[in-house]
Design a protein around this motif. Structure first.
Motif, short mmCIF file in Angstrom:
data_model
loop_
_atom_site.label_atom_id
_atom_site.label_comp_id
_atom_site.label_asym_id
_atom_site.label_seq_id
_atom_site.Cartn_x
_atom_site.Cartn_y
_atom_site.Cartn_z
N GLN A 127 0.92 -1.12 -0.06
CA GLN A 127 -0.14 -0.03 0.04
C GLN A 127 0.90 1.24 0.21
O GLN A 127 0.55 2.25 -0.91
N ASP A 130 2.38 1.54 -3.41
CA ASP A 130 1.14 2.24 -4.25
C ASP A 130 1.17 3.71 -4.04
O ASP A 130 0.93 4.65 -5.28
N ALA A 131 1.00 4.06 -2.98
CA ALA A 131 0.62 5.50 -2.64
C ALA A 131 1.97 6.41 -2.84
O ALA A 131 1.77 7.46 -3.63
N ARG A 134 2.26 6.97 -6.55
CA ARG A 134 1.12 7.96 -7.32
C ARG A 134 1.60 9.51 -6.86
O ARG A 134 1.05 10.35 -7.51
N ARG A 683 -4.23 3.97 -25.09
CA ARG A 683 -3.92 3.10 -23.98
C ARG A 683 -4.63 1.67 -24.25
O ARG A 683 -5.66 1.86 -24.98
N MET A 684 -4.30 0.72 -23.74
CA MET A 684 -4.83 -0.60 -23.88
C MET A 684 -6.08 -0.65 -22.92
O MET A 684 -5.97 -0.47 -21.77
N LEU A 685 -7.20 -1.02 -23.50
CA LEU A 685 -8.29 -0.96 -22.90
C LEU A 685 -8.50 -2.12 -22.00
O LEU A 685 -9.43 -2.52 -21.20
N ASN A 686 -8.11 -3.33 -22.74
CA ASN A 686 -8.51 -4.73 -21.89
C ASN A 686 -7.06 -5.21 -21.16
O ASN A 686 -6.65 -6.28 -21.57
N ASP A 687 -6.45 -4.36 -20.67
CA ASP A 687 -5.17 -4.57 -19.68
C ASP A 687 -5.54 -5.41 -18.52
O ASP A 687 -4.87 -5.35 -17.66
N LEU A 689 -7.63 -9.55 -17.13
CA LEU A 689 -8.05 -10.63 -17.32
C LEU A 689 -9.51 -10.88 -17.48
O LEU A 689 -10.38 -11.85 -17.70
#
Lengths: 777, 330
Positions: A127, A130-131, A134, A683-687, A689
């Motif tokens: 976490q 991640d923070a 960003r 951008r890839m829209l289905n990045d 599963l």
């Protein structure tokens, strides 16, 4: 030395003698009819239970003391230049231990696709990482992008590459002397262009003289590798020495990169561990930027870092199979013999042009070929080798052309047509097996007014994977009877661990359960990367040779202690026997206990070269049966018959698994998988599963695997790899079956409901219109 | 994932008072919300877990029909005998939704409140009419799976396969909140699912603090025939590209029948014009032809989803054949 021997090579009922000169210290291959106790038996993979119960530890599962977590910040823009990166705020975030920027580390400030690495950070918890990620401030200069092959090829498209690089560039035939970022020497290039023009004219003439000419324009999509385990490694430093638990299909390659100047790591020593790998499919040969980043973040932090990609990073930036546009014309005579083939093809492997090719000019005898191939640059994640690179997409085009050509000559059955133009001795037999088992000649509901139509299709494959030098195996027989075989290469799931142990067990005359295998550790003997399906062909001859010499040493000990003739002794069924088959009264364990030392250890290298053998290639034929719902366009693959050969079969069970895996991935390629890029932001829209659709278990067809055992005489185990060949033909067989079912061809994979419905609609519209003949590509 | 607090209220009153705005989401099975939190599509400081609230986990018969508590899992709805016998179209659609694993976690309440699957909405950095901006990326973008009806403001499709079936059955959604002394309100399903024209930022008629407590299915006419047909690429873990739900009352009159389309519009699309065709004639080939001719009316396909019109025609034909008891296909 009696090193010239005559062996039997062939398959089925077709054998012939072949004289080979054994290389230094090598042993003869097993012979047809020779009784074998382990090799050729169906054996569950040794790590099956560990894998399904979760006790197998993948890189993803490694938790060394003090482990912290790395994250990679990726560009959200389709095409951008990184002006500056400010890590100040991110470094001040709770738990942050280390950070780096891509421009500083890799001297690359371009971010030429959405998903390109920009910076990285490591912190105590996921976490926190991640923070902190960003909180990294990046100043991008956003540029125009092209994210599809059509956008990039369009007139006035923005330039993707740098310098003089054009978006569309010829990759074959090549002009020699081309330098990076530059166009080719104009004189050399002019010569090639003139040769191409001559060739085109010649083949034009051949096609013009053919009884029938068929043409088609085919498209295949970008397929990502989507391994269950993403790319990356857990990296740890001890006194300048680096340890990486890597998800890799090349442990030694990974180590080489980490100790070279590449990517600033420059570890004095590196040990790569990769006991289990959650899939690679060709995308895990390199340590990648994520591997370098993990090592650098760990060095700065002074604690181990887990740097495994998230799914989005995996899907956008860890490799893919390039798409293709393949335009073809084929000339064929009334007797069914192909006269010539003209091919123009394009493919986009990302912002570079390497690896764009489609293998669409092989397998069959195709007459005179005129082929020109182009790479197309796009602002998309770069391609990597993907299970039989170039072959499935080439097959989709070539095999449909084969069917179209067969249909254009009255009365030629597609299988008979292939036989007429195919000189592979093994495949000749395989066609008949596939024909019978798929029910090729059964009456079916096809096209017309039926709501559910059924069809069958056929396609072939080819591979060349007898392996080669560069591997050694260590066999260790301990005084207590424990037997271990070691090699430092990885098992990417093909069953390497199991077949190595089987070969050693066979040679030592003991059951498989008595042998343990250690793999995936660069402290052990050199092994190959898992590429080109060469692993088994490279490793098993070394394993057998090492086991053979270890046996000789053990029998020498026995002979000396007992006063017997060592030449009269052998091992079989865990007993010491005499050449006449009689038992000496000694078990394998008894024999081991006679050693003075703790263990016998034998390290043997695989002979570098292969023998002439029976056939340089594996063959293979697949037939698919589909049902198409004419009202919804939904295609269901009901059954795939996969006839495969891979030299001598060590373990039919794991071999079958390879074939099933190839068929499943092939059906998935045929019907579902495709990368979807957003034109707006690039951008890839289905990045993920969820929207990147992969064939699920409910959708799997019945897969009928038929294995043909071939004594090819190419090495002492005569085995060839089977990881890649079974994916080559699947999508093409499915495409041909769909065309057979619905009476109209879908020229683009994946064959989605949308495309089927569009094809049916266009067929209804154009039914009345006459077809053009012989137009130029 | 950004860390968040989890509140575990024991009553509807407590739960309701914890949600002052939609920034504090409710969570039940979590199969949708957790995925969106992981992807930073939503970053709540707190989520309110409803699972400790009693009385929401049962399926019961009432004087008016069947009451399905909001926390009943999809799998329990699909296998419930009352549902299977009384509302077979509902059992059928739920039984085929997502995967067994998801059906074991996901709840009926969560299913009808899930956020759209639009891939623009589910990526950071695409603001649109639904999330504080304006316009729709899909309309001029990648829209193979998007809406062909009612897509002017937003081209999302209602992601719940259950939604059109609930509309067809005339179900109501029972809603409670802390406001007005916990008075229950019942919203008919066809008013529960909102169109973007009604409110682009909400897919369902819930206000902050309101909790779906049950799905109410009205008592049924035993002469009813039903069919639910849908098309999708994969048989599991995939969403319908189009669906058709038909309820047919034997001897029924105009207005008794239901035809509801799913996955082709932002909210389930009840088609009175198709219902009239069914009411007017026999369920024969002429009827199918008339329905097929009509079904695409009003569609406004985008660049990549025109195939949904012929797909609907195909599903309509299947639906009628199924009503007639013809053998299940494929």
């Amino acid at each position: 030395m009696a090193d010239e021997i005559t062996i039997q090579v062939g398959f089925g009922d077709q054998f012939h003698p072949l004289t080979v000169r054994l290389q230094d210290g090598d042993i003869p291959p097993w012979q047809p009819g020779q009784p074998l106790d382990v090799v050729g038996q169906r054996k569950p993979r040794l790590d099956a239970v560990a894998k399904v119960t979760g006790t197998a530890k993948f890189s993803q599962d490694q938790r060394p003391d003090g482990l912290i977590h790395g994250r990679i910040l990726r560009s959200p823009h389709g095409n951008a230049e990184i002006r500056s990166i400010d890590l100040t705020a991110a470094r001040a975030m709770p738990g942050v231990r280390s950070a780096l920027t891509v421009p500083d580390t890799f001297e690359d400030s371009t971010a030429r696709h959405a998903g390109a690495e920009v910076a990285a950070i490591a912190a105590d918890t996921e976490q926190q990482a991640d923070a902190a990620m960003r909180a990294i401030v990046v100043d991008y200069q956003v540029k125009e992008h092209c994210v599809t092959i059509d956008a990039s090829m369009a007139e006035g498209a923005p330039q993707v590459g740098r310098g003089e690089q054009k978006n569309v560039q010829r990759v074959s035939p090549r002009t020699r002397g081309r330098r990076r970022g530059q166009n080719a020497n104009p004189d050399a290039d002019r010569q090639v262009v003139e040769q191409m023009a001559r060739r085109e004219k010649e083949v034009d003439a051949i096609l013009a003289g053919s009884d029938s000419v068929v043409e088609g324009s085919f498209r295949t999509q970008v397929q990502t590798h989507a391994p269950l385990e993403t790319h990356g490694a857990v990296c740890s430093w001890e006194d300048g020495r680096l340890v990486c638990w890597a998800s890799t299909q090349a442990t030694f390659g990974f180590r080489g990169e980490m100790t070279s100047d590449w990517g600033q790591v420059k570890a004095s020593e590196c040990r790569v561990l990769s006991e289990y790998v959650g899939g690679g499919f060709g995308s895990k040969f390199s340590a990648g930027r994520e591997g370098v980043i993990g090592a650098l973040l760990a060095r700065e932090a002074g604690v181990p870092v887990k740097m495994m990609l998230d799914r989005s990073g995996e899907q956008t930036s860890a490799g893919n199979r390039p798409d293709s546009i393949q335009k073809m014309r084929m000339g064929v005579n009334k007797d069914g013999i192909i006269q010539g083939l003209q091919i123009r093809s394009w493919g986009t492997p990302g912002s570079g042009i390497g690896g764009a090719g489609a293998h669409n000019d092989g397998i069959y005898q195709l007459g005179e070929i005129d082929k020109v191939e182009y790479g197309v640059r796009t602002n998309c994640g770069g391609a990597k080798a993907h299970r039989a690179p170039g072959w499935p997409q080439g097959s989709v085009a070539l095999e449909q052309m084969m069917d179209m050509a067969a249909h254009s000559i009255d009365g030629i059955d597609p299988i008979e047509f292939r036989k007429m133009n195919d000189d592979h001795p093994i495949r000749a037999k395989e066609y008949d097996i596939a024909r019978e088992r798929i029910g090729w000649d059964r009456t079916r509901v096809r096209g017309g007014s039926a709501t559910i139509c059924s069809g069958v299709g056929i396609a072939s494959n080819l591979w060349f994977s007898a392996g080669g030098g560069g591997a050694s195996a260590l066999v260790r027989i301990a005084k207590d009877g424990a037997v271990e075989i070691r090699n430092g290469a990885q098992d990417i799931g093909t069953g390497t661990r199991t077949v190595m142990a089987m070969v050693a067990a066979e040679e030592l005359g003991i059951p498989l359960e008595m042998v343990s295998t250690r793999i995936g550790d660069t402290n052990d003997p050199q092994g190959p990367m898992s590429g080109g399906s060469t692993t088994i062909g490279t490793l098993t001859p070394a394993a057998r040779l090492a086991a053979h010499h270890a046996k000789k040493e053990l029998l020498a000990v026995v002979a000396e202690r007992k006063g017997w003739d060592p030449a009269d002794l052998d091992l079989r069924k865990a007993r010491v026997i005499r050449n006449d088959g009689s038992d000496t009264g000694l078990s394998f364990k008894d024999a081991c206990s006679l050693m003075d030392d703790d263990a016998i250890e034998v390290l043997k290298a695989r002979p570098r070269r292969n023998y002439a053998g029976f056939s340089d290639t594996n063959a293979g034929v697949q037939a698919a049966e589909v049902e198409v719902d004419m009202e919804t366009g939904v295609v269901r693959v009901k059954k795939v018959v996969a006839v495969a050969d891979a030299g001598k079969l060590i373990n039919p069970m794991t071999a079958e698994s390879q074939v099933r895996g190839g068929v499943i991935q092939g059906v998935s390629f045929a019907l579902h998988e495709r990368r979807i890029m957003d034109r707006h932001k690039g951008r890839m829209l289905n990045d993920d599963l969820e929207n990147y659709k992969i064939l699920g278990s409910v959708d799997c067809p019945e897969i009928d695997v038929v294995l043909v055992d071939v004594y090819n005489g190419k090495s002492n185990t005569q085995v060839m790899g089977l990881g890649e060949p079974p994916i080559v033909a699947t999508a093409a067989a499915v495409a041909n079956a769909v065309a057979d079912a619905i009476g109209v061809r879908v020229f683009e994979v994946p064959i989605t409901p949308r495309r089927v419905l569009e094809a049916i609609a266009s067929n209804e519209k154009s039914a009345a219109q006459p077809k053009k003949k012989g137009a130029r590509l | 994932m950004k860390p968040f607090k989890v509140a575990l209220p024991g009553s509807i009153e407590q739960a309701s008072s914890l949600q002052q705005s939609f920034d504090v989401p409710f969570i039940a099975g979590g199969t949708d919300l957790l995925a969106r939190i992981k992807e930073y599509i939503t970053t709540p400081e707190m989520v309110v877990d409803l699972k400790r609230i009693g009385g929401l986990g049962e399926i019961t018969s009432t004087d008016h029909g069947v009451r399905i508590g909001a926390l009943v899992t999809m799998n329990d709805v699909a296998t419930n005998l009352q549902v299977r016998e009384g509302f077979p179209a509902l059992a059928e659609t739920i039984g085929n939704a997502a995967t067994p694993q998801i059906r074991n976690m996901a709840t009926i309440g969560g299913n009808i409140c899930q956020k759209p699957r639009c891939w623009y909405l589910r990526h950071e950095g695409y603001t649109c009419a639904k999330n504080g901006g304006s316009g729709c990326w899909a309309r001029e973008g990648e829209n193979e799976f998007h809406a062909i009806f009612g897509n002017q403001v937003c081209a999302m499709t209602q992601p719940s396969n259950v939604a059109p079936v609930l509309v067809a059955y005339g179900a109501s959604i029972e809603i409670q909140s802390n406001a007005e002394s916990l008075e229950k309100r019942e919203v008919p399903a066809d008013q529960f699912f909102l169109t973007p024209e009604q409110d682009p930022t909400r897919e369902v008629a819930l206000k902050p603090g309101e909790i779906v407590t049950a799905v109410l299915l009205p008592a049924k006419n035993r002469t009813e025939k039903w069919s639910y047909t849908e098309a999708r690429e994969k048989q599991s873990f995939d969403w319908a590209q189009a669906s058709v739900t038909v309820l047919y009352q034997r001897g029924g009159r105009r207005g008794d029948h239901r035809v509801v389309l799913g996955a082709v519009s932002p909210a389930p699309l009840r088609r009175a014009d198709l219902e009239q065709i069914i009411a007017a004639g026999d369920l024969d080939a002429d009827c199918i032809q008339a329905l097929q001719k009509k079904i695409g009316e009003g569609a406004n396909p985008l660049s990549q989803n025109g195939y949904k019109v012929p797909m609907l025609r195909g599903l309509m034909a299947k639906a009628i054949r199924k009503l007639n008891g013809e053998k299940k296909e494929g």
